[in-house]
Design an enzyme around this catalytic site. Structure first.
Site, PDB file in Angstrom:
ATOM      1  N   HIS A 169       0.820  -1.211   0.000  1.00 18.90           N
ATOM      2  CA  HIS A 169       0.000   0.000   0.000  1.00 18.90           C
ATOM      3  C   HIS A 169       0.857   1.266   0.000  1.00 18.90           C
ATOM      4  CE1 HIS A 169       1.104   0.776   4.176  1.00 18.90           C
ATOM      5  NE2 HIS A 169       0.964  -0.536   4.368  1.00 18.90           N
TER       6      HIS A 169
ATOM      7  N   ASN B 185       3.757   5.044   8.709  1.00 23.25           N
ATOM      8  CA  ASN B 185       4.936   4.677   7.923  1.00 23.25           C
ATOM      9  C   ASN B 185       5.958   5.805   7.970  1.00 23.25           C
ATOM     10  OD1 ASN B 185       2.991   3.137   5.235  1.00 23.25           O
ATOM     11  ND2 ASN B 185       3.743   2.238   7.132  1.00 23.25           N
TER      12      ASN B 185
ATOM     13  N   GLU C 238      -1.802  -7.145   7.289  1.00 18.70           N
ATOM     14  CA  GLU C 238      -0.470  -7.024   7.873  1.00 18.70           C
ATOM     15  C   GLU C 238      -0.310  -7.908   9.109  1.00 18.70           C
ATOM     16  OE1 GLU C 238       2.467  -6.885   7.518  1.00 18.70           O
ATOM     17  OE2 GLU C 238       3.124  -4.788   7.411  1.00 18.70           O
TER      18      GLU C 238
ATOM     19  N   ASP D 276       0.264  -9.051  12.820  1.00 19.75           N
ATOM     20  CA  ASP D 276      -0.125  -8.516  14.126  1.00 19.75           C
ATOM     21  C   ASP D 276       1.147  -8.356  14.956  1.00 19.75           C
ATOM     22  OD1 ASP D 276      -1.061  -7.996  16.676  1.00 19.75           O
ATOM     23  OD2 ASP D 276      -2.552  -9.606  16.676  1.00 19.75           O
TER      24      ASP D 276
END
Length: 206
Positions: A10, A16, A87, A89
């Site tokens: 993504h 990020n 994604e 954990d």
């Protein structure tokens, strides 16, 4: 059977940019302005290739769906949600900086030797669920399957598909994907897929 599988990370999110780990609580986090621009650029690049019979899937997380929607707008196809490709954990590591991986590496090796996040998932668990999800939607002959997923999830899957050690691949950045990076595989019914390009971000400079 020969088909193409495109695996995409993504676009950029605020976390990020801050280089912080998120867990399932970050599922609703959307793209930053930069992330939207990255996804638009990728959509235009993919559209210019006139991919044969594209099918587009995204993880259940908002950032993946927003990225995929930009691709859908460019390709003229719908986005379908694919559970299982979300994604990893990060469990007890939620909110910690990425740099802790190198500084606190011993915390990521469980007593049974599995590599992953305490209180969360191991990379092996992620690879297993991701691969199982793909089995439900595998491309047919001549199709192009596009899956928008996440950084660590893509490392886990590619390590499994290409026979790499999960821990070594994760720590070496062998399969690291920058935001909107594209990995393209020639998918065959039997044997390992063939890598055509890995973590390509040329669309960001085109």
């Amino acid at each position: 059977m020969t088909a193409r599988l495109l695996l995409i990370r993504h676009g950029e999110t605020p976390n990020n940019a801050a280089r912080m780990f998120r867990g399932p609580d970050g599922a609703a986090e959307g793209l930053s302005d930069t992330g939207h621009a990255e996804a638009i650029a990728l959509g235009l690049s993919l559209a210019a290739r006139h991919l044969p019979t594209p099918r587009l899937y995204a993880s259940p997380y908002t950032r993946a769906q927003q990225t995929a929607q930009h691709l859908a707008d460019a390709l003229g196809v719908p986005v379908q949600i694919l559970p299982g490709v979300h994604e990893i954990d990060t469990g007890d590591w939620m909110g910690r900086p990425y740099s802790d991986v190198q500084e606190r590496l011993h915390e990521l090796v469980a007593p049974d030797g599995q590599f992953g996040y305490p209180g969360g998932e191991s990379l092996a668990q992620v690879a297993e669920r991701f691969q199982a999800a793909l089995q439900e939607v595998l491309p047919q002959n001549g199709e192009t399957l596009i899956v928008v997923s996440h950084g660590a999830a893509l490392v886990a899957l590619l390590s499994r598909l290409l026979g790499r050690d999960l821990k070594a691949a994760y720590l070496s950045d062998e399969f690291h994907h920058a935001n909107t990076a594209v990995t393209e595989l020639d998918w065959r019914a039997e044997g390992q897929p063939t890598m055509l390009r890995l973590a390509d971000v040329s669309h960001l400079t085109e």
